[in-house]
Design an enzyme around this catalytic site. Structure first.
Site, PDB file in Angstrom:
ATOM      1  N   HIS A 241      -4.338  -2.090  -3.548  1.00 48.46           N
ATOM      2  CA  HIS A 241      -3.374  -2.190  -4.658  1.00 48.46           C
ATOM      3  C   HIS A 241      -4.122  -1.974  -5.969  1.00 48.46           C
ATOM      4  CE1 HIS A 241      -0.594  -4.002  -7.538  1.00 48.46           C
ATOM      5  NE2 HIS A 241       0.346  -3.915  -6.627  1.00 48.46           N
ATOM      6  N   CYS A 279       1.453   1.832  -6.624  1.00 45.47           N
ATOM      7  CA  CYS A 279       2.270   0.919  -7.426  1.00 45.47           C
ATOM      8  C   CYS A 279       2.498   1.542  -8.804  1.00 45.47           C
ATOM      9  CB  CYS A 279       1.566  -0.429  -7.547  1.00 45.47           C
ATOM     10  SG  CYS A 279       2.443  -1.588  -8.606  1.00 45.47           S
ATOM     11  N   HIS A 306       5.149   0.601  -4.186  1.00 46.81           N
ATOM     12  CA  HIS A 306       5.793  -0.378  -5.066  1.00 46.81           C
ATOM     13  C   HIS A 306       6.423   0.430  -6.182  1.00 46.81           C
ATOM     14  CE1 HIS A 306       2.948  -4.083  -4.289  1.00 46.81           C
ATOM     15  NE2 HIS A 306       3.632  -3.733  -3.216  1.00 46.81           N
ATOM     16  N   ASP A 359       9.617  -3.207  -6.660  1.00 49.00           N
ATOM     17  CA  ASP A 359       8.599  -4.139  -7.127  1.00 49.00           C
ATOM     18  C   ASP A 359       9.145  -4.871  -8.337  1.00 49.00           C
ATOM     19  OD1 ASP A 359       6.188  -5.376  -7.176  1.00 49.00           O
ATOM     20  OD2 ASP A 359       5.197  -3.822  -8.345  1.00 49.00           O
ATOM     21  N   HIS A 360       9.239  -6.147  -8.214  1.00 51.15           N
ATOM     22  CA  HIS A 360       9.808  -6.988  -9.262  1.00 51.15           C
ATOM     23  C   HIS A 360      11.263  -6.565  -9.540  1.00 51.15           C
ATOM     24  CE1 HIS A 360       5.405  -7.473 -10.833  1.00 51.15           C
ATOM     25  NE2 HIS A 360       5.592  -7.938  -9.635  1.00 51.15           N
ATOM     26  N   TYR A 376      10.397 -12.000  -9.075  1.00 47.85           N
ATOM     27  CA  TYR A 376      11.011 -11.843  -7.753  1.00 47.85           C
ATOM     28  C   TYR A 376      12.419 -12.428  -7.642  1.00 47.85           C
ATOM     29  CZ  TYR A 376       6.576  -9.956  -6.360  1.00 47.85           C
ATOM     30  OH  TYR A 376       5.471  -9.148  -6.270  1.00 47.85           O
TER      31      TYR A 376
END
Ligand code: DNO
Length: 400
Positions: A241, A279, A306, A359-360, A376
């Site tokens: 990541h 990501c 992500h 992601d988020h 989240y």
């Protein structure tokens, strides 16, 4: 078209597996959050979580993360034992048929935000990384020795003004958010039980005093040289990541920030098992990271995605935007993703669908009635997932 996944934090998560099934994800992204960092993940523990996931009609698609201990990043005398444990955990995961594993190589701090409740004009909430405020935390609240030398002088000036206007309580809150609130739930080294977290944080940082980027790279190379052959043998795909945000903080070395960094990682131990978590939100704050091009270049090694968006400013600050709303061109990003998938499918590859998670997400609607981990919320992520899926379907229909 997309292999839709969802991050689930296990028993402590306020979003249940039953709910996740209804949001439309089929794959779960999780970790054995109850096992202390550095210890072996036993088959029986892995199997328990896997069974729970499968009982709810879902599959355990990705491990996020199997954490890399600080001892490995610092190359302490204990690192070979820690790496051996890591390898055993990989073999155990493979024995349970869980074969995509995320890790990162960020020293001390996993990800950083300075405001966890930044309000957008429509009343939704998101997270902000304000670089001068982060520097204010480092230099004036944490008071890291010589901290100011690690940042551009004009940003330190701004930080000074910010710190002078902050009440003691606000300063403590900022420190709590950075050191604990954003770290504890993702297996950070410091959690809510740590006595004097600021001191503990400073001691952890001090351990890197003689580790520059070159040395940290060497420590990553050493780690990869040991784990990738094991991963390859048991069919596990490792996906590093990127650093979030992708530039230096706290005077610590950061080595997963750019295309050149990723190229180095993939070349240093060449293997299909040596891969990337792509990501967009982590790589996105840098203008020199051209995301669609990077997806085209690294496509074969992207084992997990992500997807998130952001709005950024020239000094490195940014806030997270709705998945299709920010400055990152999600359409171009998705075109690159869909092309890579179609290419793989044409080759008859079984892994043509790359697992992706929203992601988020923004905090919206009933998210305000729930307790969740920063980034989240249920509804905001569900909206993100739906938007990404629609975009991918549309693009795929036009391309096929
Ligand atoms: C934060 C996440 C990170 C990520 C790890 C992967 O929300 O993006 O915590 O999971 O860095 O190792």
């Amino acid at each position: 078209m997309l292999l839709k996944t969802w991050r689930w934090f296990g028993a402590k998560d306020t979003v249940t597996l039953k709910e996740i099934r209804q949001v439309g994800a089929t794959g779960i992204v999780t970790a054995l959050h109850h096992i202390p960092n550095g210890e072996v993940w036993d088959i029986s523990e892995i199997q328990k979580v896997k069974t729970e996931i499968e009982t709810n009609g879902l599959t355990w698609e990705v491990v996020e993360s199997l954490p890399v201990s600080e001892g490995i990043k610092q190359a302490t005398s204990d690192r070979d034992r820690l790496i051996a444990n890591y390898c055993t955990s990989l073999q155990n995961l493979a024995a349970c048929n869980v074969k995509t594993v995320v890790y990162n190589f960020m020293p001390v701090l996993d990800w950083a935000r300075t405001d966890l409740k930044y309000q957008l004009p429509d009343g939704s909430e998101t997270m902000y990384f304000d670089f001068p405020t982060f520097i204010a935390f480092d230099v004036y609240i944490l008071k890291r020795p010589d901290g100011e030398k690690d940042y551009p002088a004009h940003l330190v000036e701004l930080a000074k003004v910010i710190a002078s206007k902050m009440s003691a309580e606000e300063g403590e809150k900022l420190a709590y958010n950075i050191i604990i609130k954003t770290q504890g739930f993702i297996d950070g080294t410091i959690d809510g039980n740590t006595i004097n977290p600021k001191q503990a944080f400073l001691s952890l940082i001090a351990k890197y005093k003689d580790i520059n980027e070159t040395q940290l790279r060497e420590n990553l190379r050493y780690f990869l040289a040991k784990i990738i052959p094991v991963a390859e043998e048991c069919g596990v795909k490792m996906c590093i990541h990127p650093d979030d945000p992708p530039f230096q903080l706290l005077g610590l070395p950061r080595i997963v920030k750019t295309a050149a960094d990723l190229r180095w990682i993939l070349d240093v131990v060449p293997s299909p098992s040596n891969g990337i978590t792509f990501c967009t939100g982590s790589l996105g704050p840098r203008t020199d990271n051209l995301l669609p091009e990077m997806i085209r270049e690294f496509g074969n090694h992207i084992h997990f995605l992500h997807l998130r968006n952001l709005n950024k400013s020239a000094n490195g600050s940014f806030y997270e935007a709705g998945h299709l709303d920010g400055e990152l061109n999600m359409t171009e990003i998705m075109k690159a993703v869909v092309s890579e998938q179609l290419r793989r499918r044409k080759e008859g590859r079984s892994d043509w669908q790359i697992p992706v998670r929203p992601d988020h997400g923004l905090k919206i609607l009933s998210d305000f009635d729930r307790k969740d981990n920063p980034g989240y919320p249920l509804s905001g992520r569900m909206k993100g997932l739906a938007q990404l899926e629609g975009l991918a379907k549309g693009i795929a229909a036009m391309m096929e």
